[in-house]
Design a protein around this motif. Structure first.
Motif, PDB file in Angstrom:
ATOM      1  N   ILE A  70       0.832  -1.202   0.000  1.00 27.36           N
ATOM      2  CA  ILE A  70       0.000   0.000   0.000  1.00 27.36           C
ATOM      3  C   ILE A  70       0.870   1.257   0.000  1.00 27.36           C
ATOM      4  CG2 ILE A  70      -1.733   1.318   1.301  1.00 27.36           C
ATOM      5  CD1 ILE A  70      -2.743  -1.449   2.336  1.00 27.36           C
ATOM      6  N   ALA A  71       1.842   1.294   0.883  1.00 25.01           N
ATOM      7  CA  ALA A  71       2.696   2.475   1.028  1.00 25.01           C
ATOM      8  C   ALA A  71       4.116   2.031   1.386  1.00 25.01           C
ATOM      9  CB  ALA A  71       2.131   3.403   2.088  1.00 25.01           C
ATOM     10  N   SER A  72       4.698   1.205   0.548  1.00 22.31           N
ATOM     11  CA  SER A  72       6.003   0.612   0.847  1.00 22.31           C
ATOM     12  C   SER A  72       6.952   0.734  -0.341  1.00 22.31           C
ATOM     13  CB  SER A  72       5.835  -0.856   1.216  1.00 22.31           C
ATOM     14  OG  SER A  72       4.946  -1.000   2.292  1.00 22.31           O
TER      15      SER A  72
ATOM     16  N   GLY B 156     -11.442  -4.116   4.171  1.00 22.77           N
ATOM     17  CA  GLY B 156     -12.368  -3.066   3.736  1.00 22.77           C
ATOM     18  C   GLY B 156     -11.747  -2.064   2.782  1.00 22.77           C
ATOM     19  N   VAL B 157     -11.981  -0.770   3.063  1.00 25.94           N
ATOM     20  CA  VAL B 157     -11.523   0.273   2.147  1.00 25.94           C
ATOM     21  C   VAL B 157     -10.001   0.337   2.040  1.00 25.94           C
ATOM     22  CG1 VAL B 157     -13.596   1.685   2.348  1.00 25.94           C
ATOM     23  CG2 VAL B 157     -11.689   2.077   3.901  1.00 25.94           C
ATOM     24  N   LEU B 158      -9.312  -0.123   3.062  1.00 24.74           N
ATOM     25  CA  LEU B 158      -7.847  -0.157   2.988  1.00 24.74           C
ATOM     26  C   LEU B 158      -7.391  -1.054   1.840  1.00 24.74           C
ATOM     27  CD1 LEU B 158      -5.193   0.795   4.291  1.00 24.74           C
ATOM     28  CD2 LEU B 158      -5.308  -1.213   5.775  1.00 24.74           C
TER      29      LEU B 158
END
Length: 150
Positions: free
Chosen positions: A49-51, A104-106
């Motif tokens: 996701i953010a890596s 979910g939204v993640l």
């Protein structure tokens, strides 16, 4: 079977995996990931996701290790192998993406699914077991410790 039932249990009950990759200069890069899924007896996946550092390392040097730590029983499941980044929109990504619906939204923010083909796995335990402490004693001690934290 590379990933045993005991290992799966550790990962399912302590799902934040600590991922280790290798930077371009040969130094380690270690980062926690919270979207871990033990897919089968030889595969672990997680959502990137953010890596950016982890992703860059995998694209250039696919060696990776993941550790899952049971802080109460003082037991760790470690898995080593070769990682592959499956980009959003690819057939492989689309086939695996439903495994992340529980977030979910993640899950909608996942840009790549990182797939570790496990070549070696082991359980590591604290030396406290070697001196006769039981799992029940360790769990009781560490539960009391964490209960007293702010």
């Amino acid at each position: 079977m590379i990933i045993t039932e005991q290992m799966k249990s550790i990962a399912e009950n302590h799902p934040v995996g600590i991922v280790g990759t290798v930077n371009a200069d040969g130094t380690p890069n270690v980062s926690p990931k919270g979207t871990m899924v033990v897919l089968d007896d030889g595969t672990i996946i997680f959502g990137e996701i953010a890596s950016p550092g982890t992703l860059a390392n995998i694209l250039e040097r696919p060696a990776m290790e993941i550790n899952f730590v049971d802080v109460l029983a003082r037991r760790c499941f470690r898995a080593k192998g070769e990682a592959e980044a499956l980009p959003s929109g690819s057939d492989s990504f689309n086939a695996l993406r439903p495994h992340f619906d529980r977030w979910g939204v993640l899950a909608e923010r996942i840009r790549h699914i990182i797939q570790l083909r496990v070549l070696k796995a082991s359980v590591v335990v604290t030396p406290a077991y070697a001196i006769g402490q039981s799992e029940a004693e360790l769990k009781a001690h560490w539960k009391a410790h964490f209960a007293n934290l702010d």
